[in-house]
Motif scaffolding. Structure first.
Motif: not given
Length: 96
Positions: A18-43
């Motif tokens: 569950q903690a690993d799943a939560e880390k994924i959510v946080k990682l993706i949230q940071v990426q979406m908020d600050h780095l890339t768009m959801p359509q980006c290949p990096l995302y």
């Protein structure tokens, strides 16, 4: 191994997954908020890699008998719902 120890291992394994799943959510949230768009290949690459890794962790825990298969699937299902909600929120935010 006593039943109490086995239960403790199962609880710990489930908690770690569950903690690993939560880390994924946080990682993706940071990426979406600050780095890339959801359509980006990096995302998409990060998301696919993280989801694959978690699914392998869950599979391993299931094979060891530490997590029930239905509980492992529930972790992945919940994570997918959370990520979908994040994606929708990000898309709506960007359109405004």
């Amino acid at each position: 191994m006593t039943p109490e120890v086995a239960i403790n291992f199962r609880e710990r394994a489930y908690s770690l997954l569950q903690a690993d799943a939560e880390k994924i959510v946080k990682l993706i949230q940071v990426q979406m908020d600050h780095l890339t768009m959801p359509q980006c290949p990096l995302y998409e690459e990060v998301l696919d890699t993280q989801m694959f890794g978690l699914s392998r962790e869950i599979d391993f825990a299931v094979r060891l008998g530490l997590v029930d298969e239905k509980d492992g699937k529930a972790i992945l299902d919940r994570l997918e719902r959370e990520l979908s909600a994040l994606h929708e929120a990000s898309t709506k935010k960007k359109k405004k």
